[in-house]
Scaffold this active site. Sequence first.
Site, PDB file in Angstrom:
ATOM      1  N   GLU A  73       0.860  -1.183   0.000  1.00 34.98           N
ATOM      2  CA  GLU A  73       0.000   0.000   0.000  1.00 34.98           C
ATOM      3  C   GLU A  73       0.896   1.234   0.000  1.00 34.98           C
ATOM      4  O   GLU A  73       1.147   1.864   1.022  1.00 34.98           O
ATOM      5  CB  GLU A  73      -0.956  -0.063   1.188  1.00 34.98           C
ATOM      6  CG  GLU A  73      -1.860  -1.297   1.092  1.00 34.98           C
ATOM      7  CD  GLU A  73      -2.777  -1.487   2.283  1.00 34.98           C
ATOM      8  OE1 GLU A  73      -2.842  -0.595   3.146  1.00 34.98           O
ATOM      9  OE2 GLU A  73      -3.447  -2.533   2.333  1.00 34.98           O
ATOM     10  N   HIS A 166      -3.678   3.749   4.734  1.00 32.18           N
ATOM     11  CA  HIS A 166      -3.729   2.546   3.906  1.00 32.18           C
ATOM     12  C   HIS A 166      -4.263   2.888   2.517  1.00 32.18           C
ATOM     13  O   HIS A 166      -4.811   3.968   2.288  1.00 32.18           O
ATOM     14  CB  HIS A 166      -4.667   1.507   4.531  1.00 32.18           C
ATOM     15  CG  HIS A 166      -4.154   0.882   5.785  1.00 32.18           C
ATOM     16  ND1 HIS A 166      -3.632  -0.386   5.826  1.00 32.18           N
ATOM     17  CD2 HIS A 166      -4.079   1.368   7.049  1.00 32.18           C
ATOM     18  CE1 HIS A 166      -3.262  -0.673   7.063  1.00 32.18           C
ATOM     19  NE2 HIS A 166      -3.523   0.378   7.837  1.00 32.18           N
ATOM     20  N   GLU A 230      -8.374   4.763   4.699  1.00 35.98           N
ATOM     21  CA  GLU A 230      -8.205   4.153   3.372  1.00 35.98           C
ATOM     22  C   GLU A 230      -8.278   5.262   2.324  1.00 35.98           C
ATOM     23  O   GLU A 230      -9.264   5.991   2.245  1.00 35.98           O
ATOM     24  CB  GLU A 230      -9.304   3.116   3.118  1.00 35.98           C
ATOM     25  CG  GLU A 230      -9.329   1.970   4.117  1.00 35.98           C
ATOM     26  CD  GLU A 230      -8.274   0.915   3.844  1.00 35.98           C
ATOM     27  OE1 GLU A 230      -7.590   1.016   2.800  1.00 35.98           O
ATOM     28  OE2 GLU A 230      -8.147  -0.017   4.662  1.00 35.98           O
TER      29      GLU A 230
END
Length: 350
Positions: A73, A166, A230
């Site tokens: 990531e 992430h 995210e």
Amino acid sequence: MNVSNSLFDFHPDWLAHTLASASSDLPETKHQLPDGTQVSRKANGVLWLTPPEGRENPNKEALIISAGVHGNETAPIEVLNGLVSELLAGQWTLACPALLMLGNPAAMVAGERFVDVNMNRLFNGAHSRPEYKGLPEAARARFLEEMCRQFAMAHQGLALSHYDLHTAIRPSKRERFALYPFVEGRSVPAAQCEFLLEAEVETLLLQHRESTVFSSFTATLLEAESFTVELGKVEPFGKNDLRRFRGIDRALRRRFCGQPAPAVQAPFDHLTVFEVVHEILNTGPAFRFHVPDDVANFTEYQPGTVIWEDDETCYQVGTAPEAIVFPNPAVPVGQRVGLMIRAKGSFGAR
């Protein structure tokens, strides 16, 4: 010797040094910037930043920022590396203490999510379980926890926030979203919601129970305001379109500098809040999961849809639509296959 040479052994930046030293046990190294900021490389991929004594900390806070807990990531790693390079070059001044961590250097080198075991299931003490004994990722999780504990103790009295950054393996109907760890009796502060909007994150998922992810550890045991964030899609190093990450880049720089929060502006002026209504677990050989392998996060299912079943249980969507996040049936028995969630409301600017 200049600061980069001193801290990073003649590698051009923090990321290059971290990758080159992934298998090394490095001693602590310290360097003072011309403005008095102390930079301590505690270990490979871990920097502890301290402004000079007497410098104002307008937001009265301390920040923990982590990236690369999953090694593939890469975009948040590149964002954090760029901010470190700017600081070391004197492009801005640090106002608050900060602990910066690149979580899993070995997996970063391999270009994989993890090497032996998913590191983001090893926190809150899970690294001590017998099945993880001797695994490097368990030792790394233990070390990162200890760094966070020391940092929190050193800065008692300051508001502590942790953002674990992430990117997602699969596509998502909502590209950027944050997860707020469950802590009994705690609700999300308005200022944290506004920071997420500043970072161009428009969706927040409230977790329903304590877990073994990194942000749950800092929230539960260190009383930090913590989020797993995210920020987009997994790409290899050098293949990220960092223009898509300008929101988190600007928002973190502003926090590091101690500047006031900007006014919330359209289109990032409201945060849609979801809550978990059901956790899907792999129940064993009879478990049958009726969600396609390629389904995107936040895909919505209508009432009555069968999501999973086994010989004893059949889970159907209830009276209102539910969406799925993190679907992954390829997990061991007893582990999470996915979460069913439902929109709870929204947060608007104050």
